[in-house]
Every structure is written in structure tokens, then in C-alpha cells.
Design a protein around this motif. Structure first.
Motif, short mmCIF file in Angstrom:
data_model
loop_
_atom_site.label_atom_id
_atom_site.label_comp_id
_atom_site.label_asym_id
_atom_site.label_seq_id
_atom_site.Cartn_x
_atom_site.Cartn_y
_atom_site.Cartn_z
N ILE A 1 -10.15 21.14 -5.03
CA ILE A 1 -9.02 20.24 -4.80
C ILE A 1 -7.96 20.62 -5.83
N GLY A 2 -6.84 21.15 -5.37
CA GLY A 2 -5.81 21.63 -6.27
C GLY A 2 -5.14 20.50 -7.03
N ARG A 3 -4.71 20.80 -8.26
CA ARG A 3 -4.06 19.77 -9.08
C ARG A 3 -2.75 19.31 -8.46
N ARG A 4 -2.11 20.16 -7.64
CA ARG A 4 -0.88 19.77 -6.93
C ARG A 4 -1.11 19.86 -5.42
N SER A 5 -2.32 19.55 -5.00
CA SER A 5 -2.63 19.69 -3.58
C SER A 5 -1.60 18.94 -2.74
N MET A 6 -1.11 19.61 -1.71
CA MET A 6 -0.03 19.07 -0.89
C MET A 6 -0.38 17.70 -0.31
N VAL A 7 0.58 16.80 -0.37
CA VAL A 7 0.43 15.47 0.23
C VAL A 7 0.82 15.57 1.71
N ASP A 8 -0.04 15.06 2.56
CA ASP A 8 0.22 15.09 4.00
C ASP A 8 1.07 13.88 4.38
N LEU A 9 2.36 14.11 4.59
CA LEU A 9 3.27 13.01 4.93
C LEU A 9 2.92 12.41 6.30
N GLU B 1 0.83 -1.21 0.00
CA GLU B 1 0.00 0.00 0.00
C GLU B 1 0.86 1.26 0.00
N LEU B 2 1.98 1.20 0.75
CA LEU B 2 2.90 2.35 0.76
C LEU B 2 3.54 2.52 -0.61
N LYS B 3 3.94 1.44 -1.24
CA LYS B 3 4.51 1.52 -2.58
C LYS B 3 3.52 2.15 -3.56
N GLU B 4 2.27 1.74 -3.46
CA GLU B 4 1.24 2.27 -4.35
C GLU B 4 1.07 3.78 -4.15
N GLU B 5 1.13 4.21 -2.90
CA GLU B 5 1.01 5.64 -2.61
C GLU B 5 2.23 6.39 -3.16
#
Length: 653
Positions: free
Chosen positions: A497-505, A364-368
């Protein structure tokens, strides 16, 4: 004289057992006792200074905290006058002692005005009482504090009538002038309680106040009459009697322990404090009430479980991890990610099995991670909210974004500290320049942008709203950029929802990864050292000088080494940062200030920024604080890079 003061009364409401530990130097106390830092972080000294202008010409009862009799006598003299305003008036009745923020006397009628660095909406009909009639949790301690004040004052002077008010920042008001927050400053080495310098003498000079007064006397009378009990088995007056007796007689009340109160208990010792011989009030309670032995405190317990409510574990004396079962968690499975309950159970199982290995949903992490596009951008914001606005037409507690750091990771593994921004100029509203600098930093490519937790997205939403209400010439362009990297919050009228919306690490961590060394914490200040302690890749790489491993830096020398070890293992990199205040490391200050209401994280930076804003200092001190802030923020974004590398090189393969 050993009176029950209003602060001790409030402490007793939190947990009556705490009265036994307070004021005892042999017991550790993790609550912040530096009044200067508290005043800076919460902005209370400015609100109080403005509040006094609502009652100009008042007499300040200028005494030390321990000068009870002198304060009482000085107050008595002033109350002999027919009309008077008093700041910090003192009252005593049968071992109870209070000081009031502002008092206004006309004839035999006295207004007790409690000033709070808190905002409210006067149009909210459920402000203090919920729809079911109970006092809202966020206001409970304030109102009981004021009820204690009125009770003591009325008993001390039965010939007068007392009426209770709150004076606070009004969300519906705006500043009529620029630089309102700069009109109340603290001199170098000054005390914010006594030494605030005002640049104005009248509210008329600023076109009106952003504070409003609200009459809460009916509600306060109801509290005193026990219409709104704090404890089910103890009335308001009974609690006063109980607390006073316990404190004055040095009596431990043996009040039943409570999961939420005990989890946040300030009377715990850090390892360093334990070595210094300080005692733990937390240990005292659990030895006495739960028969814990010394070795039990070394074991993992339910207080460490992330986002856990505790249920009936305290009453059942099942607080050690070894005592817990799946039934305590009520596990709910969610496809493609660790649910909250699954994560909790993973933590419990690891503790029970004494297993320090990492848990990861690898596929699942790889997919993300496969969704992410190079170059990768890691950003962190430092922000503040202030009661008194920076500029004209702004409301109290608008978000102020004063700093960001930006690391960029290229596909070949090289790392740049690409950009940073900081505004340390007193009185400037930095948000629009902040947005312009952020746009310049992130607009060169379409790489994925990372944040850690929701804060950055919330701030971007706030700046968008400020731009929409403002007159900036480039507002349309800035709003379009900010929307492209963010997602609208639920309370926003516009939805996007922005096209580069920040990913929450941080969410990536919570959804896919658990490291037992974090002891349940998902803070970057816990995840980073746990990752360093676990990762072979990070240990090999960051035990070398950054100049030799293609890690660019703006604020650290090329020979700086991030991974260092001592007898206890890897040293938390945050402990290697320079202190912002004498006696307080950045990590200690952040942990402590962030416990204050309304401050989720970033307490160290917020407090340092407040000091830059409101305290007179020489350029050398200003530069030292600024440089420390730059290092602090740079580490935040480098920490995100390291966590990514840990995922990529230790878990992804």
C-alpha cells in the motif's frame, strides 16, 4: 433471399425478440454498426490477418455481405479441389447462411477455424466448461456461433466431415520480433475486412505466431446434440427453426422479457432519435408484454438502479420505481459510508418522491476530505490492450499506457493543467516513458493524488510487472515511485500500500454522495453534468472564460467557457469536444465502444489510438486526432477538479 445468418442467430440467442427489430431501418439500434471502428477497437482485423498466415495461399471469397448466392457458388468451386484453404467460405442450407473465417480442406475432411480477437490460456482445464460442467458465460456466444457454423456447413456438404477449431491469442506465447502489431495495416480509406496490407508473407519471418489453435469439436458436437442448452425450454435445433421462421416471416416472438437483456437492449431510442421519428423496440416489447403506456416510459424504472440485478421484477411486472419496496433491496447498513443496498434505496426513494435534491453523508465526507493534502493532483490514463504485441518478448493483450492528463489544484483555489503525456507514434511501446513522465509530474510534493475508478491503479500494477521483467536501467527507481502511488492488486505476488496511494474519487462519490440527475450512473460523464446542473458554485465559476477564473489549460483557449446551457439545461461538456470520427461524437463513441467485451471505459480514446497505430493517414489527420485526444483527457481531469469543488463549496460547508 432473407437467410438466418450466424450474426442473426447470435442476436436471437441474446433475445429472440430482437430478430423482429433487426434490419428494420425504422427502429433505432444503439449497437455499433461501423465495422471499421469495431475492427479497430477490438483489433480483430490484425488477428484475422495473422491467422490467415497459419493457412497460407488461401482463396478469399471476396463478395459483398448481401451477395449470398455469388459467395456460395464461388465457395462451391473451391471445395471441388482436393486440398485448399479458403478465407470467408460461404455455406447455405434451407435458409441458413454462414461465412467461416478460415477453412482448410484435405480430401473429404474440412477444418472450420473460427478466429477470435480474444486470449486464452491453453493450460486452463476449465477454460470452456466450469467445474460443474456448464459452459462458462464468457465463451457461450462464441461456441454457439461455431456450432451454428458447423451445423450449416455439415448440412450443406454431407459428403464431407467437418471439425471445429478456435484460433486465438495464446497468453503463454510471446512475440519473437519488435513491431509485430505494425505488420498488418489498413490503408487510408481502406476496409479492415478486405484491404489489410501485410508486411510479411510467412509466419517463419516473425519466428512463430502468438496465436494458437484449439480443437473444440467435441464441445461443439455436444452443443448441437443439446447437451449444453442455451435456453431451458428450447433445444439447439429448435432455436434454429424458431429464429429462422421468426426472421423470415417478420414475426414478433413475444419471448418473455428478461431484466439483464432488457436493461442492455440496443433497440432503444435516444431523445435525438425519438425526435427524428425512429421507433423503439424496447417500447414495443414493454407495451405488448407489460401493458406500459407512453407516460410510463417517462417514469423512473428499475433498469436505472445502480448495480441492481432485478430479481423477479420482470415476471411480477413491477419495474417502475413506484412499485418497489425495501424488501426488493435487502438493505445492509455499513458504518461511515453508503452501502450498495443503501445507495440503491436512496435512489428509489428519491424517484418515488420526485425529489431531485442531492443526498450526501456530509460529516463522513468531511472526515474523508480532511485527510487530503494540498496541492491536490488529479490524473487520468488512456490505455489500450492489443492482441499483437508492440515489442519482442511481450504477451498478447499486455496493457499499453499511451496518455495521461494531470491537473493540480492549489490551496488558494488556483488550478493548473500541470502536465500531459501522449505517444502517438506507431509501433512504439510507451509504458516506460509514460512512467518516467508520470514520476516527473507527481514527485515535486506530497500532495494527495486522485484517480476516478480502479483503472489507473490496475495500469500502474501492470507497468510495475513489465518493469520487473524488463531491463530498464532506472527500473528500480521507477518501481519504487509507482508503488508509492498505488496499492497492489489481489493477484500480485508482491503486496503493498503506497504512502501516497491514489484516492479513488469514484469510490468517494459512491460512498458519500448521490445525485438523482445521474439516474444511477457513477461514470464521470454522468457525474460531471449532474454536478454542474446542481452546483451554484460551479455554475457561477464555469460560466466565465477559464482565463478569468484561474483555470489553466494546455489545449483550450483562455476564452473557453465550460458551462453552457440550452433549453434542456446544462450542456454536457463532453458533448462540446471535437468528434474523433465522422458522425461520432466522443461521448457517443465512448458509450458505444465501451459496451464491447473487455472495454470498461475510455472506448473513444482507445479507438482513436488504434487508428493512429494501424491506419495510414497524413500528418494533418494524425495531428487532428492527437489534439482531440489531448482535449478529451484534459477534460477528464478537469471534471475531477470540478467534482471536488462541488464537494468542497456546496457540500462541505
Amino acid at each position: 433471399m432473407k437467410p438466418l445468418t450466424k450474426s442473426r442467430f447470435k442476436l436471437g440467442l441474446e433475445c429472440p425478440n430482437k430478430l423482429y427489430f433487426t434490419s428494420k431501418k425504422e427502429y433505432a439500434n444503439q449497437s455499433l454498426d461501423d465495422s471499421f471502428l469495431v475492427a479497430l477497437a477490438k483489433g480483430g482485423f490484425q488477428v484475422e490477418a495473422l491467422a490467415r498466415l497459419h493457412y497460407p495461399g488461401g482463396v478469399f471469397i471476396d463478395t459483398e455481405n448481401h451477395e449470398y448466392d455469388r459467395a456460395i457458388n464461388l465457395t462451391r468451386v473451391q471445395l471441388g479441389k482436393d486440398a485448399i484453404s479458403i478465407y470467408e467460405a460461404a455455406f447455405e442450407h434451407e435458409g441458413l447462411f454462414i461465412r467461416t473465417d478460415v477453412l482448410s480442406k484435405k480430401g473429404n475432411h474440412i477444418k472450420l477455424i473460427e478466429v477470435k480477437a480474444k486470449s486464452f490460456d491453453p493450460n486452463d482445464e476449465y477454460l470452456f466448461l466450469g467445474k460443474r460442467g456448464g459452459i462458462n458465460k464468457g465463451w457461450k456466444s462464441y461456441l454457439f456461433d461455431l456450432a451454428f457454423q458447423k451445423y450449416v456447413a455439415q448440412k450443406a456438404y454431407p459428403q464431407f466431415t467437418f471439425e471445429a477449431y478456435l484460433l486465438m491469442a495464446d497468453k503463454t506465447k510471446t512475440s519473437k520480433v519488435n513491431g509485430l502489431n505494425q505488420l498488418f495495416r489498413v490503408p487510408k480509406e481502406g476496409n479492415p475486412r478486405t484491404d489489410v496490407v501485410r508486411s510479411i508473407s510467412s509466419i517463419d519471418e516473425i519466428g512463430g505466431s502468438v496465436l494458437s489453435e484449439i480443437n473444440v469439436d467435441t464441445l461443439i458436437n455436444g452443443i448441437i446434440a443439446n447437451e449444453h442448452p442455451y435456453f431451458d425450454n428450447l433445444s439447439f435445433l429448435e432455436s434454429i427453426t424458431l429464429f429462422k421462421g421468426a426472421y423470415q416471416n417478420n414475426e414478433y416472438l413475444n419471448w418473455p422479457t428478461n431484466f439483464s437483456s432488457c436493461k442492455g437492449c440496443e433497440f432503444k431510442t435516444t431523445p435525438e432519435q425519438a425526435k427524428e421519428g425512429l421507433k423503439s423496440g424496447f417500447k414495443y416489447c414493454f407495451k405488448k408484454q407489460h401493458q406500459w403506456q407512453d407516460q410510463d416510459f417517462e417514469k423512473s424504472n428499475a433498469f436505472e438502479i445502480w448495480n441492481f440485478r432485478g430479481k423477479n421484477l420482470v415476471e411480477e411486472n413491477r419495474l417502475l420505481m413506484d412499485d418497489l419496496t425495501e424488501e426488493d433491496i435487502n438493505i445492509k447498513v455499513e458504518a461511515g459510508r453508503l452501502s450498495s443496498s443503501e445507495r440503491q434505496w436512496v435512489q428509489i426513494e428519491k424517484a418515488q418522491q420526485k425529489d431531485d435534491s442531492i443526498f450526501v453523508l456530509k460529516e463522513e465526507l468531511k472526515e474523508e476530505m480532511a485527510k487530503w493534502n494540498f496541492p491536490l493532483h488529479f490524473i487520468d490514463f488512456e490505455t489500450s490492450t492489443v492482441a499483437l504485441p508492440f515489442t519482442k518478448d511481450r504477451n498478447p493483450y499486455e496493457q499499453v499506457a499511451f496518455q495521461f492528463s494531470h491537473h493540480q489544484l492549489h490551496e488558494d483555489g488556483s488550478i493548473e493543467h500541470r502536465n500531459e503525456y501522449i505517444n502517438n507514434t506507431p509501433g512504439e511501446f510507451p509504458n516506460f516513458e509514460f512512467a518516467r513522465a508520470l514520476k516527473k509530474a507527481l514527485s515535486e510534493d506530497e500532495g494527495t493524488i486522485f484517480r476516478f475508478a480502479a483503472h489507473e491503479n490496475t495500469i500502474v500494477n501492470a507497468i510495475i510487472s513489465q518493469l520487473q521483467a524488463g531491463t530498464e536501467e532506472d527500473a528500480t527507481e521507477l518501481i519504487a515511485f509507482l508503488k508509492s502511488i498505488s496499492t497492489s492488486t489481489k493477484n500480485n505476488v508482491d503486496q503493498w500500500i503506497g504512502r501516497r496511494s491514489m484516492v479513488d474519487l469514484n469510490k468517494v462519490v459512491k460512498d458519500h454522495y448521490y445525485n438523482p440527475l445521474t439516474k444511477g450512473s457513477n461514470s464521470i460523464k454522468a457525474v460531471l453534468p449532474a454536478s454542474l446542473d446542481t452546483s451554484t458554485f460551479l455554475q457561477e465559476k464555469y460560466s466565465q472564460p477559464i482565463g478569468t477564473i484561474r483555470v489553466g489549460s494546455t489545449n483550450f483557449e483562455a476564452d473557453h467557457v465550460w458551462l453552457q446551457k440550452n433549453n434542456e439545461g446544462v450542456v454536457n461538456p463532453y458533448k462540446m469536444l471535437p468528434p474523433l470520427f465522422e458522425g461520432w461524437s466522443m461521448l457517443e463513441l465512448d458509450d458505444t465502444i465501451s459496451e464491447l467485451e473487455g472495454i470498461a471505459d475510455g472506448g473513444a480514446a482507445l479507438t482513436a489510438y488504434a487508428k493512429l497505430q494501424y491506419t495510414d493517414m497524413d500528418q494533418k489527420e494524425r495531428d487532428e486526432i492527437t489534439n482531440a485526444l489531448l482535449k478529451y483527457c484534459e477534460l477528464d481531469t478537469l471534471a475531477m477538479v470540478m467534482i471536488y469543488e462541488h464537494f468542497k463549496y456546496d457540500l462541505y460547508v
